[in-house]
Design an enzyme around this catalytic site. Structure first.
Site, PDB file in Angstrom:
ATOM      1  N   ASP A 194      -6.030  11.164  -4.192  1.00  0.00           N
ATOM      2  CA  ASP A 194      -5.397  10.099  -3.408  1.00  0.00           C
ATOM      3  C   ASP A 194      -5.367  10.593  -1.958  1.00  0.00           C
ATOM      4  O   ASP A 194      -5.662  11.759  -1.678  1.00  0.00           O
ATOM      5  CB  ASP A 194      -3.960   9.847  -3.924  1.00  0.00           C
ATOM      6  CG  ASP A 194      -3.216   8.785  -3.119  1.00  0.00           C
ATOM      7  OD1 ASP A 194      -3.826   7.749  -2.803  1.00  0.00           O
ATOM      8  OD2 ASP A 194      -2.041   8.990  -2.782  1.00  0.00           O
TER       9      ASP A 194
ATOM     10  N   CYS B 250      -6.080   5.942  -5.964  1.00  0.00           N
ATOM     11  CA  CYS B 250      -5.777   5.332  -4.666  1.00  0.00           C
ATOM     12  C   CYS B 250      -6.456   3.973  -4.644  1.00  0.00           C
ATOM     13  O   CYS B 250      -7.672   3.877  -4.870  1.00  0.00           O
ATOM     14  CB  CYS B 250      -6.332   6.228  -3.553  1.00  0.00           C
ATOM     15  SG  CYS B 250      -6.202   5.517  -1.905  1.00  0.00           S
TER      16      CYS B 250
ATOM     17  N   GLU C 203       5.826   8.648   2.493  1.00  0.00           N
ATOM     18  CA  GLU C 203       5.377  10.032   2.737  1.00  0.00           C
ATOM     19  C   GLU C 203       6.393  10.794   3.603  1.00  0.00           C
ATOM     20  O   GLU C 203       6.471  12.004   3.548  1.00  0.00           O
ATOM     21  CB  GLU C 203       3.997  10.048   3.414  1.00  0.00           C
ATOM     22  CG  GLU C 203       2.848   9.678   2.489  1.00  0.00           C
ATOM     23  CD  GLU C 203       2.355  10.838   1.595  1.00  0.00           C
ATOM     24  OE1 GLU C 203       2.613  12.014   1.925  1.00  0.00           O
ATOM     25  OE2 GLU C 203       1.718  10.549   0.562  1.00  0.00           O
TER      26      GLU C 203
ATOM     27  N   CYS D   1      -0.787  -0.290  -4.606  1.00  0.00           N
ATOM     28  CA  CYS D   1      -0.901   0.986  -3.893  1.00  0.00           C
ATOM     29  C   CYS D   1      -0.162   2.011  -4.751  1.00  0.00           C
ATOM     30  O   CYS D   1       0.955   1.736  -5.217  1.00  0.00           O
ATOM     31  CB  CYS D   1      -0.253   0.877  -2.519  1.00  0.00           C
ATOM     32  SG  CYS D   1      -0.148   2.469  -1.658  1.00  0.00           S
TER      33      CYS D   1
END
Ligand code: DGL
Length: 268
Positions: A13, A76, A157, A189
């Protein structure tokens, strides 16, 4: 060279999102050794051009092959939309390649409860139009609407989850006119399952939320079984590689895998 069941499964990913798929693989196939690559130096993929995502993805495919992987799982959506065919061509039959979009679209196409379907994903995934196209190829009667939600990957993230900031961002996106009246929502996603409960809560737990990680793990199992490559005994430890060191990635990987992770940085 012939493949054998003791070889690892390669998963990649742009960052930590694919860990949601890797964890589902670990749960369903505990005897498999996983080699995971998170392209943290190039994250997010969602805003990059198709050519760029393809270039990164092909290098990662080569890296996973150099680690002796018997299959490549693109964990991904953005890379699945931009680079799946290119990777299949590049590996030239050496190993099977699995993407995350096909299993999710097959699942939703078969679900009679999903009639008016929303899809959220990166700009790359939504711009590719893959989800509506593939769902409508299988089930033309279904109505599919989509919305790019580009702030979600950097937000996740950076560790903004289950807090006021992420609640506000989630609300802002989900109340968009495009998604009015949907009965189901595809998390297009692999980062989004990390905030799945926040999304469920926005809908008061009433809208069907489709997280493809489990169905992707089942697809992997089916492919390995068909190729007689299912491992019956775990040979080596899981390995985690990133293109840029990220303490958040390490934390998430340790949380998902419930073990200490020795995160290794490689430049491709
Ligand atoms: N997890 C990736 C996906 O499923 C995130 C892409 C990104 O890095 O923007 O699309």
């Amino acid at each position: 060279m012939t493949l054998n069941s003791n070889q690892p499964v390669g998963i990649f990913d742009s960052g930590a999102g694919g860990l949601t798929v890797a964890a589902a693989v670990r749960n369903l196939l505990p005897e498999e050794q996983i080699i995971y690559f998170g392209d943290t130096a190039h994250l997010p993929y969602g805003d990059k051009s198709v050519e760029t995502v393809r270039r990164y993805s092909l290098k990662i495919a080569d890296f996973l092959l150099s680690k002796n992987c018997k299959v490549i799982l693109i964990a991904c959506n953005t890379a699945s939309a931009a680079a799946y065919e290119a990777i299949v061509e590049h590996v030239n039959g050496k190993v099977s390649v699995i993407n995350v979009i096909d299993p999710a679209t097959e699942l939703v196409a078969q679900n009679p409860k999903a009639k008016h379907i929303g899809v959220i994903g990166t700009k790359g995934t939504i711009g590719s139009g893959m989800y509506p196209k593939k769902i409508n190829e299988l089930a033309p009667e279904k109505q599919v609407v989509s919305l790019a939600t580009p702030l979600l990957v950097p937000m996740i993230e950076e560790g903004f989850i289950f807090d006021d900031i992420s609640n506000a961002v989630v609300k802002k996106y989900l109340e968009s006119a495009e998604l009015k009246g949907i009965d189901s929502l595809i998390l297009g996603c692999t980062h989004y399952p990390i905030i799945k409960n926040q999304i469920r809560k926005y809908y008061d737990f009433e809208t069907l939320i489709i997280d493809s990680s489990q169905v992707v793990a089942q697809k992997l199992k089916a492919v390995l079984s068909q190729e007689s490559l299912l491992s019956s005994k775990k040979i080596g430890e899981h390995q985690f590689y990133v293109s840029d060191y990220s303490s958040y990635f390490k934390k998430l990987a340790e949380m998902f895998f419930e073990e200490d992770i020795d995160l290794q940085k490689v430049t491709l």
